[in-house]
Write an enzyme that holds these catalytic residues in place. Structure first.
Site, PDB file in Angstrom:
ATOM      1  N   ARG A  47      79.656 130.716  23.579  1.00  0.00           N
ATOM      2  CA  ARG A  47      78.896 131.179  22.410  1.00  0.00           C
ATOM      3  C   ARG A  47      79.811 131.899  21.426  1.00  0.00           C
ATOM      4  O   ARG A  47      80.213 131.344  20.409  1.00  0.00           O
ATOM      5  CB  ARG A  47      77.745 132.097  22.852  1.00  0.00           C
ATOM      6  CG  ARG A  47      76.675 132.312  21.750  1.00  0.00           C
ATOM      7  CD  ARG A  47      77.012 133.365  20.719  1.00  0.00           C
ATOM      8  NE  ARG A  47      77.225 134.685  21.292  1.00  0.00           N
ATOM      9  CZ  ARG A  47      77.619 135.745  20.575  1.00  0.00           C
ATOM     10  NH1 ARG A  47      77.866 135.615  19.284  1.00  0.00           N
ATOM     11  NH2 ARG A  47      77.813 136.916  21.151  1.00  0.00           N
ATOM     12  N   ASP A  48      80.189 133.110  21.719  1.00  0.00           N
ATOM     13  CA  ASP A  48      80.997 133.892  20.789  1.00  0.00           C
ATOM     14  C   ASP A  48      82.348 133.240  20.543  1.00  0.00           C
ATOM     15  O   ASP A  48      82.909 133.334  19.453  1.00  0.00           O
ATOM     16  CB  ASP A  48      81.190 135.309  21.350  1.00  0.00           C
ATOM     17  CG  ASP A  48      81.813 136.254  20.343  1.00  0.00           C
ATOM     18  OD1 ASP A  48      81.515 136.126  19.144  1.00  0.00           O
ATOM     19  OD2 ASP A  48      82.601 137.121  20.748  1.00  0.00           O
ATOM     20  N   HIS A 249      83.442 145.162  24.892  1.00  0.00           N
ATOM     21  CA  HIS A 249      83.681 143.845  24.286  1.00  0.00           C
ATOM     22  C   HIS A 249      84.883 144.013  23.358  1.00  0.00           C
ATOM     23  O   HIS A 249      84.742 144.422  22.203  1.00  0.00           O
ATOM     24  CB  HIS A 249      82.440 143.402  23.507  1.00  0.00           C
ATOM     25  CG  HIS A 249      82.537 142.031  22.918  1.00  0.00           C
ATOM     26  ND1 HIS A 249      81.806 140.965  23.390  1.00  0.00           N
ATOM     27  CD2 HIS A 249      83.274 141.538  21.892  1.00  0.00           C
ATOM     28  CE1 HIS A 249      82.077 139.883  22.674  1.00  0.00           C
ATOM     29  NE2 HIS A 249      82.969 140.215  21.749  1.00  0.00           N
ATOM     30  N   HIS A 251      88.304 142.805  21.311  1.00  0.00           N
ATOM     31  CA  HIS A 251      89.116 141.763  20.714  1.00  0.00           C
ATOM     32  C   HIS A 251      90.573 142.221  20.753  1.00  0.00           C
ATOM     33  O   HIS A 251      90.860 143.411  20.791  1.00  0.00           O
ATOM     34  CB  HIS A 251      88.662 141.481  19.286  1.00  0.00           C
ATOM     35  CG  HIS A 251      87.406 140.668  19.216  1.00  0.00           C
ATOM     36  ND1 HIS A 251      87.134 139.795  18.189  1.00  0.00           N
ATOM     37  CD2 HIS A 251      86.342 140.591  20.051  1.00  0.00           C
ATOM     38  CE1 HIS A 251      85.966 139.209  18.396  1.00  0.00           C
ATOM     39  NE2 HIS A 251      85.455 139.689  19.516  1.00  0.00           N
ATOM     40  N   CYS A 283      87.810 136.288  14.475  1.00  0.00           N
ATOM     41  CA  CYS A 283      86.949 137.095  13.610  1.00  0.00           C
ATOM     42  C   CYS A 283      87.228 136.712  12.163  1.00  0.00           C
ATOM     43  O   CYS A 283      88.361 136.874  11.693  1.00  0.00           O
ATOM     44  CB  CYS A 283      87.195 138.590  13.807  1.00  0.00           C
ATOM     45  SG  CYS A 283      86.182 139.621  12.719  1.00  0.00           S
ATOM     46  N   ASN A 292      88.717 137.185  20.750  1.00  0.00           N
ATOM     47  CA  ASN A 292      88.319 137.664  22.074  1.00  0.00           C
ATOM     48  C   ASN A 292      89.491 137.758  23.052  1.00  0.00           C
ATOM     49  O   ASN A 292      90.412 136.955  23.009  1.00  0.00           O
ATOM     50  CB  ASN A 292      87.266 136.723  22.668  1.00  0.00           C
ATOM     51  CG  ASN A 292      85.946 136.826  21.954  1.00  0.00           C
ATOM     52  OD1 ASN A 292      85.334 137.869  21.902  1.00  0.00           O
ATOM     53  ND2 ASN A 292      85.504 135.712  21.376  1.00  0.00           N
TER      54      ASN A 292
END
Length: 358
Positions: A47-48, A249, A251, A283, A292
């Site tokens: 997903r992300d 979470h 990055h 991003c 990520n």
């Protein structure tokens, strides 16, 4: 039959071999004291990760990615997002992914499997609920910690975005769906700069009060360091949101994600970490950002630090990262994955050389 690996034996093995080959299979640890330290890994690659990749892959490849991740031992795998395909074409096939017969077989085989999906608003949730039941037991929602990011991403204020989520939480509760909350830009915003920890805590508490069972704190532009996480987690706890209800979470824009993760789980009491296979994603607000942190890198760092995780077939997951990177036509973003590939190639070359001598 694979022998159980304890943190102590793992450290000894790594010291002797100077190689992660002994991580090929990580087995569950039986000690209750270790269980209390076990870190849950939430895989966000399908997903992300994929939604921030330029390439749009087929439904079959997405399903195969999820299959491979589950076979590698992951039990919480984000599987898509019900957002407008106009804005996020990579997620247009989420409904087809969820309804795949192959994922149905996975759900039957793995009763502890969770395949959450992101819903940005009540319209997104309605799209999920229009599908057959029992495709997922969990949804995720997101809110920004800064006004600038909220305006750019959602075209509304932070307060307005929280208000829009109230019917989402009500409906999800009525349908028996768990809700996980994401808070973005918790350590820095591309528009507003530094974000005050108290503001992050305010948003995290609001999500918890709405009914989120867990709040994932996102360092969206990857500027975080351990000291910053001290301040953010401390502010959340002061607002009544304990570390055990938070997730990290991170990055890895500036290469500090692993340092932050190890600090969060070893010093701050966070028990859930989000990561993305092969470091998929990025991003759009951070040009050149690597996005990520890689699942493979997180698992290696945690295991080598004597921090237990869930059941994981480490080498198999590294190969998943290689495979999906090739499918996307991109470089594998996992340092550990590339090192493991290099080791396999070296060992294969040695075997061929030995055969030639026979």
């Amino acid at each position: 039959m694979h022998r159980a690996i304890t943190p102590r034996s793992l450290r000894a093995q790594l010291a002797r071999a100077h190689a992660p080959q002994h991580l090929a299979q990580l087995r569950p640890l039986s000690s209750s004291s270790l269980d209390s330290r076990r870190v849950k890994v939430v895989e966000v690659g399908p997903r992300d990760g994929l939604q921030n990749e330029k390439a749009v892959i087929s439904t079959d490849v997405k399903v195969e990615l999820i299959e491979r991740l589950v076979k590698g031992g992951l039990r919480c795998v984000e599987s898509g997002s019900f957002v407008s395909p106009k804005w996020v074409p990579q997620m247009a096939s989420t409904a087809d992914v969820l309804q795949s017969s192959r994922l149905s077989a996975l759900r039957s085989t793995h009763k502890d499997l969770s395949l959450p999906v992101l819903v940005p608003n009540i319209k997104g949730l309605d799209s999920l609920l229009a599908l057959p039941p029992n495709l997922t037991d969990e949804i995720a929602v997101f809110v920004s910690a800064s006004e600038g990011f909220s305006r750019a991403n959602l075209n509304c204020s932070v307060a307005e975005s929280l208000s829009r989520l109230e019917p989402v939480f009500r409906t999800a509760r009525d349908r028996g769906l768990k809700v996980r909350g994401y808070v973005s830009v918790v350590l820095g915003c591309p528009f507003d700069g530094r974000v005050e920890p108290q503001q992050v805590a305010h948003v995290a508490k609001a999500l918890r009060d709405l009914g989120a069972y867990e709040v994932s704190l996102g360092d969206t532009i990857g500027v975080g360091v351990p000291r910053g996480w001290d301040e953010v987690v401390g502010a959340c706890e002061q607002q009544g949101v304990p570390a055990r209800q938070l997730a990290a979470h991170c990055h890895d824009t500036y290469g500090t994600a692993l340092a932050s993760i190890l600090h969060c789980v070893s010093q701050l009491g966070i028990r859930t970490v989000d990561s993305s296979i092969a470091a998929l994603g990025g991003c759009p607000y951070s040009p050149g950002a690597t996005g990520n942190v890689a699942t493979e890198d997180v698992l290696y760092a945690l295991s080598a630090s004597e921090i237990p995780t869930t059941v994981l077939a480490f080498d198999e997951l590294c190969q998943v990262g290689e495979w999906i990177s090739a499918e996307l036509g991109r470089e594998n973003g996992s340092r550990v994955g590339k090192a493991m590939k290099g080791r396999r190639e070296r060992d294969a070359a040695k075997r061929e050389k030995q055969k030639a001598k026979l």
